[in-house]
Design a protein around this motif. Sequence first.
Motif, PDB file in Angstrom:
ATOM      1  N   ALA A  96      15.653  64.099   4.454  1.00  0.00           N
ATOM      2  CA  ALA A  96      15.036  65.401   4.212  1.00  0.00           C
ATOM      3  C   ALA A  96      14.591  66.507   4.321  1.00  0.00           C
ATOM      4  CB  ALA A  96      13.701  64.302   4.366  1.00  0.00           C
ATOM      5  N   THR A  97      14.668  66.330   5.475  1.00  0.00           N
ATOM      6  CA  THR A  97      15.417  68.586   5.900  1.00  0.00           C
ATOM      7  C   THR A  97      15.630  69.076   4.945  1.00  0.00           C
ATOM      8  OG1 THR A  97      14.325  67.001   8.296  1.00  0.00           O
ATOM      9  CG2 THR A  97      15.150  70.199   7.614  1.00  0.00           C
ATOM     10  N   VAL A  98      17.197  68.842   4.697  1.00  0.00           N
ATOM     11  CA  VAL A  98      17.347  69.746   3.842  1.00  0.00           C
ATOM     12  C   VAL A  98      17.015  69.183   2.755  1.00  0.00           C
ATOM     13  CG1 VAL A  98      20.644  69.349   3.527  1.00  0.00           C
ATOM     14  CG2 VAL A  98      19.181  69.103   5.728  1.00  0.00           C
ATOM     15  N   LEU A  99      16.979  68.214   2.177  1.00  0.00           N
ATOM     16  CA  LEU A  99      16.303  68.071   0.555  1.00  0.00           C
ATOM     17  C   LEU A  99      14.779  69.450   0.855  1.00  0.00           C
ATOM     18  CD1 LEU A  99      16.275  67.163  -2.040  1.00  0.00           C
ATOM     19  CD2 LEU A  99      14.514  65.168  -0.998  1.00  0.00           C
ATOM     20  N   SER A 100      13.734  69.742   1.384  1.00  0.00           N
ATOM     21  CA  SER A 100      13.526  70.611   2.091  1.00  0.00           C
ATOM     22  C   SER A 100      13.404  71.357   1.487  1.00  0.00           C
ATOM     23  CB  SER A 100      11.456  69.971   2.749  1.00  0.00           C
ATOM     24  OG  SER A 100      11.449  68.626   2.571  1.00  0.00           O
ATOM     25  N   TRP A 101      14.516  71.974   2.425  1.00  0.00           N
ATOM     26  CA  TRP A 101      15.094  73.656   2.777  1.00  0.00           C
ATOM     27  C   TRP A 101      15.374  74.029   0.861  1.00  0.00           C
ATOM     28  CZ3 TRP A 101      20.052  75.225   1.599  1.00  0.00           C
ATOM     29  CH2 TRP A 101      20.100  77.066   2.089  1.00  0.00           C
ATOM     30  N   VAL A 143       5.114  69.022   0.268  1.00  0.00           N
ATOM     31  CA  VAL A 143       4.150  68.178   0.724  1.00  0.00           C
ATOM     32  C   VAL A 143       4.327  66.405   1.204  1.00  0.00           C
ATOM     33  CG1 VAL A 143       1.528  67.560   0.930  1.00  0.00           C
ATOM     34  CG2 VAL A 143       2.076  69.572   0.414  1.00  0.00           C
ATOM     35  N   ALA A 144       4.712  66.027  -0.084  1.00  0.00           N
ATOM     36  CA  ALA A 144       5.059  64.817  -0.336  1.00  0.00           C
ATOM     37  C   ALA A 144       6.555  63.802   0.957  1.00  0.00           C
ATOM     38  CB  ALA A 144       5.242  63.905  -1.980  1.00  0.00           C
ATOM     39  N   ILE A 145       7.549  64.593   1.043  1.00  0.00           N
ATOM     40  CA  ILE A 145       8.642  64.736   1.679  1.00  0.00           C
ATOM     41  C   ILE A 145       8.397  64.990   2.929  1.00  0.00           C
ATOM     42  CG2 ILE A 145      10.945  65.724   2.478  1.00  0.00           C
ATOM     43  CD1 ILE A 145      11.422  66.607  -0.798  1.00  0.00           C
ATOM     44  N   THR A 146       6.573  65.435   3.021  1.00  0.00           N
ATOM     45  CA  THR A 146       6.428  66.316   4.797  1.00  0.00           C
ATOM     46  C   THR A 146       5.685  65.628   5.128  1.00  0.00           C
ATOM     47  OG1 THR A 146       6.605  68.345   4.710  1.00  0.00           O
ATOM     48  CG2 THR A 146       5.234  67.429   6.465  1.00  0.00           C
ATOM     49  N   ALA A 147       4.963  64.569   4.553  1.00  0.00           N
ATOM     50  CA  ALA A 147       3.918  63.113   5.414  1.00  0.00           C
ATOM     51  C   ALA A 147       4.983  62.078   5.064  1.00  0.00           C
ATOM     52  CB  ALA A 147       3.249  63.324   3.990  1.00  0.00           C
ATOM     53  N   VAL A 148       5.541  61.691   4.242  1.00  0.00           N
ATOM     54  CA  VAL A 148       6.990  60.848   4.559  1.00  0.00           C
ATOM     55  C   VAL A 148       7.554  60.791   5.861  1.00  0.00           C
ATOM     56  CG1 VAL A 148       9.001  59.702   3.977  1.00  0.00           C
ATOM     57  CG2 VAL A 148       6.955  60.269   1.641  1.00  0.00           C
ATOM     58  N   LYS A 149       8.011  61.869   6.525  1.00  0.00           N
ATOM     59  CA  LYS A 149       8.347  61.800   7.378  1.00  0.00           C
ATOM     60  C   LYS A 149       7.839  62.160   8.237  1.00  0.00           C
ATOM     61  CE  LYS A 149      11.191  66.136   7.678  1.00  0.00           C
ATOM     62  NZ  LYS A 149      11.236  67.089   7.582  1.00  0.00           N
ATOM     63  N   VAL A 150       7.110  62.892   9.065  1.00  0.00           N
ATOM     64  CA  VAL A 150       5.457  62.151   9.749  1.00  0.00           C
ATOM     65  C   VAL A 150       5.456  60.848  10.051  1.00  0.00           C
ATOM     66  CG1 VAL A 150       2.768  62.763   9.933  1.00  0.00           C
ATOM     67  CG2 VAL A 150       4.506  64.649   9.314  1.00  0.00           C
ATOM     68  N   TRP A 151       5.184  59.892   8.750  1.00  0.00           N
ATOM     69  CA  TRP A 151       5.069  58.927   9.081  1.00  0.00           C
ATOM     70  C   TRP A 151       5.736  57.826   9.614  1.00  0.00           C
ATOM     71  CZ3 TRP A 151       6.235  53.911   5.465  1.00  0.00           C
ATOM     72  CH2 TRP A 151       5.101  53.238   6.313  1.00  0.00           C
ATOM     73  N   TYR A 152       7.813  58.560   9.224  1.00  0.00           N
ATOM     74  CA  TYR A 152       7.858  57.494   9.701  1.00  0.00           C
ATOM     75  C   TYR A 152       8.440  58.060  11.673  1.00  0.00           C
ATOM     76  CZ  TYR A 152      10.874  55.018   6.335  1.00  0.00           C
ATOM     77  OH  TYR A 152      10.461  53.805   5.444  1.00  0.00           O
ATOM     78  N   VAL A 153       8.359  59.759  12.193  1.00  0.00           N
ATOM     79  CA  VAL A 153       8.422  59.442  13.256  1.00  0.00           C
ATOM     80  C   VAL A 153       6.629  59.078  14.005  1.00  0.00           C
ATOM     81  CG1 VAL A 153       7.496  61.697  14.382  1.00  0.00           C
ATOM     82  CG2 VAL A 153       9.048  62.308  12.547  1.00  0.00           C
TER      83      VAL A 153
END
Length: 90
Positions: A18-23, A45-55
Amino acid sequence: MTTSPTRLVTIWAGLVAATVLSWLLGVEHAADDVFSREAVAALLVAITAVKVWYVGLDFMEVRESAPWLRWLFTAWLAATSLTLGTLLVV
């Protein structure tokens, strides 16, 4: 910690992807030719929200906490993400 190591490694790999996709979708990169800046910002923002949720759920172990805390964390994340997404798009 009751989360299995295999699950954590799988989630970690997904977070890296997801980080690579964001970049790759970043406003200063190739997405400018395909999407508008607002669409890219909302998607990031949506990708980041999913990442924060999993973390939060798996690495900070909110998944194992009281139901009200999981609900509060999810509600906070949704409100923050929607507010940020709205501010970026408008």
